[in-house]
Design an enzyme around this catalytic site. Structure first.
Site, PDB file in Angstrom:
ATOM      1  N   ASP A  36       0.856  -1.187   0.000  1.00  0.00           N
ATOM      2  CA  ASP A  36       0.000   0.000   0.000  1.00  0.00           C
ATOM      3  C   ASP A  36       0.895   1.242   0.000  1.00  0.00           C
ATOM      4  O   ASP A  36       2.113   1.141   0.142  1.00  0.00           O
ATOM      5  CB  ASP A  36      -0.979   0.008   1.176  1.00  0.00           C
ATOM      6  CG  ASP A  36      -0.297  -0.113   2.532  1.00  0.00           C
ATOM      7  OD1 ASP A  36       0.760   0.525   2.743  1.00  0.00           O
ATOM      8  OD2 ASP A  36      -0.822  -0.846   3.381  1.00  0.00           O
ATOM      9  N   LYS A  59      -4.505   0.389  -2.791  1.00  0.00           N
ATOM     10  CA  LYS A  59      -5.491  -0.263  -1.936  1.00  0.00           C
ATOM     11  C   LYS A  59      -6.427   0.799  -1.394  1.00  0.00           C
ATOM     12  O   LYS A  59      -5.984   1.850  -0.947  1.00  0.00           O
ATOM     13  CB  LYS A  59      -4.734  -0.968  -0.805  1.00  0.00           C
ATOM     14  CG  LYS A  59      -5.575  -1.798   0.098  1.00  0.00           C
ATOM     15  CD  LYS A  59      -4.705  -2.548   1.091  1.00  0.00           C
ATOM     16  CE  LYS A  59      -4.286  -1.614   2.196  1.00  0.00           C
ATOM     17  NZ  LYS A  59      -3.621  -2.288   3.307  1.00  0.00           N
ATOM     18  N   THR A  91      -3.528  -9.716  10.744  1.00  0.00           N
ATOM     19  CA  THR A  91      -4.573 -10.652  10.319  1.00  0.00           C
ATOM     20  C   THR A  91      -4.307 -11.250   8.947  1.00  0.00           C
ATOM     21  O   THR A  91      -5.050 -12.114   8.501  1.00  0.00           O
ATOM     22  CB  THR A  91      -5.940  -9.955  10.297  1.00  0.00           C
ATOM     23  OG1 THR A  91      -5.914  -8.925   9.300  1.00  0.00           O
ATOM     24  CG2 THR A  91      -6.306  -9.384  11.664  1.00  0.00           C
ATOM     25  N   ALA A  92      -3.274 -10.785   8.265  1.00  0.00           N
ATOM     26  CA  ALA A  92      -2.865 -11.243   6.925  1.00  0.00           C
ATOM     27  C   ALA A  92      -3.802 -10.788   5.811  1.00  0.00           C
ATOM     28  O   ALA A  92      -3.627 -11.186   4.659  1.00  0.00           O
ATOM     29  CB  ALA A  92      -2.660 -12.757   6.878  1.00  0.00           C
ATOM     30  N   GLY A  93      -4.771  -9.947   6.133  1.00  0.00           N
ATOM     31  CA  GLY A  93      -5.691  -9.466   5.100  1.00  0.00           C
ATOM     32  C   GLY A  93      -4.982  -8.707   3.990  1.00  0.00           C
ATOM     33  O   GLY A  93      -5.237  -8.933   2.809  1.00  0.00           O
ATOM     34  N   THR A  94      -4.083  -7.805   4.350  1.00  0.00           N
ATOM     35  CA  THR A  94      -3.355  -7.018   3.349  1.00  0.00           C
ATOM     36  C   THR A  94      -2.477  -7.916   2.482  1.00  0.00           C
ATOM     37  O   THR A  94      -2.470  -7.783   1.257  1.00  0.00           O
ATOM     38  CB  THR A  94      -2.497  -5.937   4.033  1.00  0.00           C
ATOM     39  OG1 THR A  94      -3.376  -4.985   4.658  1.00  0.00           O
ATOM     40  CG2 THR A  94      -1.609  -5.212   3.037  1.00  0.00           C
TER      41      THR A  94
END
Length: 172
Positions: A36, A59, A91-94
């Site tokens: 990002d 993003k 959370t590993a979302g990115t």
């Protein structure tokens, strides 16, 4: 970071540890990816040290939720091995979202290099189900057995800390 403390502080960075690992592994046909806009400056430092091109993922967040969606890739990733770098993975979302869009734009595969493996909430499941081939992290935070994933590779920062302690002790 020094401005937040009223005592002497040394800011240690694991950039050298991660860069040396990736240089040893080989970087032919690779591109460094900032997940990002907030990571562009740090990613640029990695790209320069590794002597590979830089790409950036655009993003955006829509609505009031915390979910960000990768909508565009700035730079060339098609036909390249993508290497995402970030300071931490919570959370590993990115990471998962970044990997998704990189593969959609023609990246051959995706590896991530992250300093602090927080791995909270759904991170282990997201990583297991993601297109990320390998997640290289440091041992700055211990990873509990229940948060472990076979894609994780851990690098030691013990030498970095030992060097800092020695320099402080010797006044270097």
């Amino acid at each position: 970071i020094h401005g937040f403390f009223h005592i002497p502080v040394d800011h240690l960075t694991a950039t050298g540890v991660l860069c040396q690992h990736f240089l040893n592994a080989g970087l032919a046909d690779s591109v460094l990816v900032a997940p990002d806009a907030g990571e562009v400056k740090d990613a640029g430092r990695y790209a320069k040290r590794l002597d590979i091109p830089l790409a950036i993922v655009d993003k955006r967040r829509y609505g009031d939720d915390e979910q960000a969606r990768a909508i565009h890739v700035i730079g060339t990733v098609k036909g390249k091995h993508a290497l995402i770098v970030d300071d931490e993975v919570a959370t590993a979302g990115t990471l998962v979202e970044t990997a998704r869009i990189l593969l959609e734009h023609g990246a051959l595969d995706v590896t991530a290099g992250v300093v602090h493996p927080v791995l909270s909430g759904p991170a282990p499941e997201r990583l297991r189900g993601s297109a990320i081939k390998r997640l290289v992290v440091t041992d700055s935070i211990p990873i509990p057995k229940e948060r472990w994933c076979d894609k994780i590779e851990v690098l030691s920062v013990a030498g970095l800390f030992a060097e800092a302690i020695g320099r402080i002790h010797d006044g270097r």
